[in-house]
Design a protein around this motif. Sequence first.
Motif, PDB file in Angstrom:
ATOM      1  N   GLU A   1       0.863  -1.179   0.000  1.00 13.01           N
ATOM      2  CA  GLU A   1       0.000   0.000   0.000  1.00 13.01           C
ATOM      3  C   GLU A   1       0.892   1.217   0.000  1.00 13.01           C
ATOM      4  N   GLN A   2       0.316   2.374   0.125  1.00 14.66           N
ATOM      5  CA  GLN A   2       1.106   3.589   0.110  1.00 14.66           C
ATOM      6  C   GLN A   2       2.017   3.632   1.328  1.00 14.66           C
ATOM      7  N   HIS A   3       3.271   3.944   1.098  1.00 16.61           N
ATOM      8  CA  HIS A   3       4.268   3.940   2.169  1.00 16.61           C
ATOM      9  C   HIS A   3       4.031   5.032   3.191  1.00 16.61           C
ATOM     10  N   GLU A   4       3.327   6.081   2.808  1.00 16.70           N
ATOM     11  CA  GLU A   4       3.154   7.198   3.722  1.00 16.70           C
ATOM     12  C   GLU A   4       1.892   7.075   4.590  1.00 16.70           C
ATOM     13  N   CYS A   5       1.159   5.965   4.464  1.00 17.44           N
ATOM     14  CA  CYS A   5      -0.045   5.798   5.282  1.00 17.44           C
ATOM     15  C   CYS A   5       0.323   5.479   6.733  1.00 17.44           C
ATOM     16  N   TYR A   6      -0.636   5.555   7.620  1.00 17.05           N
ATOM     17  CA  TYR A   6      -0.360   5.399   9.047  1.00 17.05           C
ATOM     18  C   TYR A   6      -0.420   3.956   9.537  1.00 17.05           C
ATOM     19  N   GLY A   7      -1.046   3.053   8.786  1.00 17.17           N
ATOM     20  CA  GLY A   7      -1.148   1.665   9.215  1.00 17.17           C
ATOM     21  C   GLY A   7       0.217   1.004   9.288  1.00 17.17           C
ATOM     22  N   ASN A   8       0.385   0.066  10.212  1.00 14.04           N
ATOM     23  CA  ASN A   8       1.689  -0.591  10.341  1.00 14.04           C
ATOM     24  C   ASN A   8       1.564  -2.110  10.371  1.00 14.04           C
ATOM     25  N   GLN A   9       0.415  -2.645   9.935  1.00 11.21           N
ATOM     26  CA  GLN A   9       0.233  -4.093   9.849  1.00 11.21           C
ATOM     27  C   GLN A   9      -0.326  -4.444   8.478  1.00 11.21           C
ATOM     28  N   CYS A  10       0.063  -5.640   7.990  1.00 16.59           N
ATOM     29  CA  CYS A  10      -0.483  -6.109   6.710  1.00 16.59           C
ATOM     30  C   CYS A  10      -1.945  -6.543   6.925  1.00 16.59           C
ATOM     31  N   ASP A  11      -2.645  -6.799   5.830  1.00 18.85           N
ATOM     32  CA  ASP A  11      -4.054  -7.168   5.932  1.00 18.85           C
ATOM     33  C   ASP A  11      -4.258  -8.446   6.745  1.00 18.85           C
ATOM     34  N   GLN A  12      -3.376  -9.427   6.587  1.00 16.99           N
ATOM     35  CA  GLN A  12      -3.516 -10.690   7.328  1.00 16.99           C
ATOM     36  C   GLN A  12      -3.376 -10.481   8.830  1.00 16.99           C
ATOM     37  N   CYS A  13      -2.369  -9.768   9.243  1.00 15.90           N
ATOM     38  CA  CYS A  13      -2.128  -9.544  10.680  1.00 15.90           C
ATOM     39  C   CYS A  13      -3.164  -8.599  11.280  1.00 15.90           C
ATOM     40  N   ASN A  14      -3.696  -7.712  10.462  1.00 17.18           N
ATOM     41  CA  ASN A  14      -4.673  -6.750  10.941  1.00 17.18           C
ATOM     42  C   ASN A  14      -6.010  -7.411  11.251  1.00 17.18           C
ATOM     43  N   THR A  15      -6.292  -8.570  10.611  1.00 22.55           N
ATOM     44  CA  THR A  15      -7.570  -9.241  10.836  1.00 22.55           C
ATOM     45  C   THR A  15      -7.493 -10.280  11.958  1.00 22.55           C
ATOM     46  N   LEU A  16      -6.313 -10.537  12.487  1.00 22.30           N
ATOM     47  CA  LEU A  16      -6.176 -11.517  13.571  1.00 22.30           C
ATOM     48  C   LEU A  16      -6.689 -10.992  14.871  1.00 22.30           C
TER      49      LEU A  16
END
Length: 41
Positions: free
Chosen positions: A26-41
């Motif tokens: 995704e965009q490198h400048e966004c605030y998220g710091n987890q991938c989609d897989q880890c974010n749904t755990l």
Amino acid sequence: MLENVIEFFRNLPEKKCATCGETIEEQHECYGNQCDQCNTL
């Protein structure tokens, strides 16, 4: 001036997931710091 801003964002390193270390597609400048897989755990 605009070229400097564009170069800044082009030169940002790939963003890595804080949990598993995989590259986040995704965009490198966004605030998220987890991938989609880890974010749904």
